[in-house]
Write an enzyme that holds these catalytic residues in place. Sequence first.
Site, PDB file in Angstrom:
ATOM      1  N   PHE A  28      53.887  67.383  61.241  1.00  0.00           N
ATOM      2  CA  PHE A  28      53.042  66.394  61.182  1.00  0.00           C
ATOM      3  C   PHE A  28      53.597  66.037  60.187  1.00  0.00           C
ATOM      4  O   PHE A  28      54.043  67.178  59.511  1.00  0.00           O
ATOM      5  CB  PHE A  28      51.447  66.921  61.430  1.00  0.00           C
ATOM      6  CG  PHE A  28      50.926  66.793  62.692  1.00  0.00           C
ATOM      7  CD1 PHE A  28      50.353  65.122  63.070  1.00  0.00           C
ATOM      8  CD2 PHE A  28      51.268  67.952  63.123  1.00  0.00           C
ATOM      9  CE1 PHE A  28      49.683  65.381  64.711  1.00  0.00           C
ATOM     10  CE2 PHE A  28      50.730  67.902  64.488  1.00  0.00           C
ATOM     11  CZ  PHE A  28      50.248  66.788  65.075  1.00  0.00           C
ATOM     12  N   LYS A  42      63.563  71.820  60.830  1.00  0.00           N
ATOM     13  CA  LYS A  42      62.703  72.851  61.101  1.00  0.00           C
ATOM     14  C   LYS A  42      62.722  73.153  62.783  1.00  0.00           C
ATOM     15  O   LYS A  42      62.199  73.580  62.719  1.00  0.00           O
ATOM     16  CB  LYS A  42      60.974  72.647  60.160  1.00  0.00           C
ATOM     17  CG  LYS A  42      61.189  72.056  59.459  1.00  0.00           C
ATOM     18  CD  LYS A  42      59.626  71.193  58.890  1.00  0.00           C
ATOM     19  CE  LYS A  42      59.507  70.640  57.525  1.00  0.00           C
ATOM     20  NZ  LYS A  42      58.372  71.478  56.428  1.00  0.00           N
ATOM     21  N   ASP A  92      53.096  73.365  48.674  1.00  0.00           N
ATOM     22  CA  ASP A  92      55.187  73.860  48.727  1.00  0.00           C
ATOM     23  C   ASP A  92      55.186  74.957  47.979  1.00  0.00           C
ATOM     24  O   ASP A  92      55.884  75.462  48.091  1.00  0.00           O
ATOM     25  CB  ASP A  92      55.311  72.563  48.820  1.00  0.00           C
ATOM     26  CG  ASP A  92      55.861  71.035  49.813  1.00  0.00           C
ATOM     27  OD1 ASP A  92      55.304  71.566  51.147  1.00  0.00           O
ATOM     28  OD2 ASP A  92      55.179  70.437  49.643  1.00  0.00           O
ATOM     29  N   ASN A 137      44.989  69.678  48.217  1.00  0.00           N
ATOM     30  CA  ASN A 137      46.010  68.221  48.737  1.00  0.00           C
ATOM     31  C   ASN A 137      44.526  67.653  49.036  1.00  0.00           C
ATOM     32  O   ASN A 137      43.655  68.299  49.225  1.00  0.00           O
ATOM     33  CB  ASN A 137      46.828  67.865  49.265  1.00  0.00           C
ATOM     34  CG  ASN A 137      46.661  69.367  50.086  1.00  0.00           C
ATOM     35  OD1 ASN A 137      45.422  68.471  51.490  1.00  0.00           O
ATOM     36  ND2 ASN A 137      47.545  70.167  50.271  1.00  0.00           N
ATOM     37  N   PRO A 186      57.130  79.657  51.202  1.00  0.00           N
ATOM     38  CA  PRO A 186      57.763  79.489  52.393  1.00  0.00           C
ATOM     39  C   PRO A 186      57.430  78.494  54.049  1.00  0.00           C
ATOM     40  O   PRO A 186      55.863  78.106  54.042  1.00  0.00           O
ATOM     41  CB  PRO A 186      57.811  81.145  53.191  1.00  0.00           C
ATOM     42  CG  PRO A 186      57.554  81.926  51.833  1.00  0.00           C
ATOM     43  CD  PRO A 186      56.176  80.964  51.207  1.00  0.00           C
ATOM     44  N   ASP A 187      58.654  77.996  54.162  1.00  0.00           N
ATOM     45  CA  ASP A 187      57.533  77.303  55.310  1.00  0.00           C
ATOM     46  C   ASP A 187      57.266  77.855  56.390  1.00  0.00           C
ATOM     47  O   ASP A 187      58.454  78.348  57.135  1.00  0.00           O
ATOM     48  CB  ASP A 187      59.361  76.260  55.282  1.00  0.00           C
ATOM     49  CG  ASP A 187      58.699  74.628  56.169  1.00  0.00           C
ATOM     50  OD1 ASP A 187      57.663  75.042  57.147  1.00  0.00           O
ATOM     51  OD2 ASP A 187      59.036  73.913  56.093  1.00  0.00           O
ATOM     52  N   LEU A 188      56.155  77.316  56.610  1.00  0.00           N
ATOM     53  CA  LEU A 188      55.666  78.203  57.739  1.00  0.00           C
ATOM     54  C   LEU A 188      56.387  77.939  59.401  1.00  0.00           C
ATOM     55  O   LEU A 188      56.748  78.767  59.741  1.00  0.00           O
ATOM     56  CB  LEU A 188      54.257  78.308  57.715  1.00  0.00           C
ATOM     57  CG  LEU A 188      53.306  78.671  56.359  1.00  0.00           C
ATOM     58  CD1 LEU A 188      51.683  78.569  56.618  1.00  0.00           C
ATOM     59  CD2 LEU A 188      53.552  79.893  55.295  1.00  0.00           C
ATOM     60  N   LYS A 230      63.480  66.571  58.714  1.00  0.00           N
ATOM     61  CA  LYS A 230      62.035  67.393  58.780  1.00  0.00           C
ATOM     62  C   LYS A 230      62.838  68.031  60.667  1.00  0.00           C
ATOM     63  O   LYS A 230      62.295  69.591  60.718  1.00  0.00           O
ATOM     64  CB  LYS A 230      60.948  66.787  58.413  1.00  0.00           C
ATOM     65  CG  LYS A 230      60.840  67.156  57.362  1.00  0.00           C
ATOM     66  CD  LYS A 230      59.059  66.469  56.604  1.00  0.00           C
ATOM     67  CE  LYS A 230      59.207  65.740  55.145  1.00  0.00           C
ATOM     68  NZ  LYS A 230      58.130  65.476  54.821  1.00  0.00           N
ATOM     69  N   LYS A 261      38.312  83.708  35.237  1.00  0.00           N
ATOM     70  CA  LYS A 261      38.673  82.466  34.882  1.00  0.00           C
ATOM     71  C   LYS A 261      39.716  82.243  33.037  1.00  0.00           C
ATOM     72  O   LYS A 261      39.080  82.996  32.402  1.00  0.00           O
ATOM     73  CB  LYS A 261      37.482  81.895  34.403  1.00  0.00           C
ATOM     74  CG  LYS A 261      38.149  80.548  34.172  1.00  0.00           C
ATOM     75  CD  LYS A 261      36.062  79.406  33.786  1.00  0.00           C
ATOM     76  CE  LYS A 261      36.399  78.000  33.526  1.00  0.00           C
ATOM     77  NZ  LYS A 261      35.227  77.229  33.229  1.00  0.00           N
TER      78      LYS A 261
HETATM   79  N1  CTP Z   1      55.124  73.232  56.266  1.00  0.00           N
HETATM   80  C1  CTP Z   1      54.733  74.649  56.916  1.00  0.00           C
HETATM   81  N2  CTP Z   1      54.542  75.178  55.526  1.00  0.00           N
HETATM   82  C2  CTP Z   1      55.182  74.800  54.369  1.00  0.00           C
HETATM   83  C3  CTP Z   1      55.498  73.549  54.331  1.00  0.00           C
HETATM   84  C4  CTP Z   1      54.738  73.044  55.421  1.00  0.00           C
HETATM   85  O1  CTP Z   1      54.703  74.962  57.362  1.00  0.00           O
HETATM   86  N3  CTP Z   1      55.079  75.411  53.004  1.00  0.00           N
HETATM   87  C5  CTP Z   1      54.943  72.495  57.848  1.00  0.00           C
HETATM   88  C6  CTP Z   1      53.371  71.082  57.714  1.00  0.00           C
HETATM   89  O2  CTP Z   1      52.204  72.091  58.274  1.00  0.00           O
HETATM   90  C7  CTP Z   1      53.796  70.189  58.594  1.00  0.00           C
HETATM   91  C8  CTP Z   1      55.023  69.801  58.272  1.00  0.00           C
HETATM   92  O3  CTP Z   1      55.517  71.663  58.366  1.00  0.00           O
HETATM   93  O4  CTP Z   1      53.757  70.736  60.049  1.00  0.00           O
HETATM   94  C9  CTP Z   1      56.146  68.571  57.667  1.00  0.00           C
HETATM   95  O5  CTP Z   1      55.084  69.429  55.783  1.00  0.00           O
HETATM   96  P1  CTP Z   1      55.411  68.486  54.634  1.00  0.00           P
HETATM   97  O6  CTP Z   1      54.644  68.324  54.017  1.00  0.00           O
HETATM   98  O7  CTP Z   1      55.153  66.837  55.207  1.00  0.00           O
HETATM   99  O8  CTP Z   1      56.760  68.618  54.331  1.00  0.00           O
HETATM  100  P2  CTP Z   1      57.114  69.341  53.560  1.00  0.00           P
HETATM  101  O9  CTP Z   1      58.731  69.984  54.344  1.00  0.00           O
HETATM  102  O10 CTP Z   1      56.934  70.041  53.259  1.00  0.00           O
HETATM  103  O11 CTP Z   1      58.291  68.319  52.865  1.00  0.00           O
HETATM  104  P3  CTP Z   1      58.659  67.419  51.412  1.00  0.00           P
HETATM  105  O12 CTP Z   1      56.654  67.578  51.235  1.00  0.00           O
HETATM  106  O13 CTP Z   1      59.716  67.420  50.565  1.00  0.00           O
HETATM  107  O14 CTP Z   1      57.875  66.088  51.963  1.00  0.00           O
END
Ligand code: CTP
Length: 402
Positions: free
Chosen positions: A330, A348, A285, A216, A311-313, A344, A295
């Site tokens: 953020f 979270k 994500d 990204n 996983p959502d860290l 969120k 490659k």
């Molecule tokens: N985050 C995380 N781990 C992930 C994805 C996101 O810790 N795998 C954290 C980001 O660092 C940020 C927060 O979650 O502080 C919100 O990230 P965002 O991308 O806006 O939210 P998502 O939960 O990924 O939801 P979406 O992409 O569906 O908007």
Amino acid sequence: MPTRALTGPLLVGIGGGIAAYKVCGLVSAWAKKDAPVRAVLTASAERFITPLTLATLARHPAYTDADFWEPKWDRPLHILLGEWAGVIVLAPLTAQMLGQLAHGLADNLLTNILLASCAPVLLAPAMNTAMWEQKSVQRNLSLLLEDSRYHLLPPTSGRLACDTVGAGRMAEPEELEHYAQSLFWTQGQRDLVGKRVLVTGGGTREHLDPVRFLGNPATGRMALALAQAAFHRGAEVTVIHGPRSAPVPEYLTSYLATSAQDMARLLEVHFPPCDLLLMNAAVADVRPQSNHPQKLPKAKLPASLPLEPIPDLLAHLARHRRPGQVVVGFAAQTGDILTPAWEKLHAKGLDALFANPLDEPGSGFSGPTNQGWLLLRNGTAQEFPNAPKLAIAHGILDALKG
Ligand code: CTP
């Protein structure tokens, strides 16, 4: 909403060292903000750089010791300038100037201004490595820093003008500018002394093979502003950043995390001791199910992208925090930013979440400014109008203080 200012009357005191030329960058940057800046040169600084250069950049005459002895001011010049300054930057700070200030001595215009002023002072030392490491010099530095009015931007390491390789190179003008801005914002208050702040920033990369990845556009610029603001307020700061991040200054402890998995591993080590987590990184994500060591030929690509969730860290850390740890997320959004941001924050289990629009001018990835809303767990929301990222960072830290 941040209401304090990042600028004000800046007095730049220049000592006699080769790094004097670098100070031009600070004077010029300040004048270009239409903010008042005055330069004062010691006699030895005049051997390296001329008052004319600084006067031209500052849009105001520069002061030297010759002015000190001129009876052309209605009050003594050192008193006038000492009272005028909102913040003083001493760059380059020489061993001589450091020794004088540590012992409350003054024998020229600049050192007399320092004693006649109560403004916060930013020290930017520059000298040869052996000189910098002398016990006597370090003793004077420790003595001076006992006075909370004095703030330090330590010299960095590298090849010096004397061809020594080591510590002693003056901080870059941009770093001086940011620190001086913070001192205007905080009025020199160090409200984060004794706190450990962990900042993540930039975007992660999820590799499919050695040359292709899902990524990204995050650059880590907001994270850097958060880290600087926390450091300038006295915190011990650690930064975990993605591969395309803005360079992190040497005075901050920093670690590179290429993938979300790297970031998870580093967070496992650095999250437990921290008091405040600012999770600004754009963590992926999803990732390709396989990361091929070789490659892949292009013919194989269309069939090579099955994805798996990451996983959502942040949610994991928030669930496992110890009492007293503050966890901030953020979220960069398009369209309606507030509804998903509240979702969120609750899902979270965060203390706060800063949500910023990606589809507004002057906000989003890589630019110098940002805007958005800070949502707090108690259900309140604070709007942050468009402002430099450093101002947004300080506004967030102010709001977290309550
Ligand atoms: N985050 C995380 N781990 C992930 C994805 C996101 O810790 N795998 C954290 C980001 O660092 C940020 C927060 O979650 O502080 C919100 O990230 P965002 O991308 O806006 O939210 P998502 O939960 O990924 O939801 P979406 O992409 O569906 O908007």
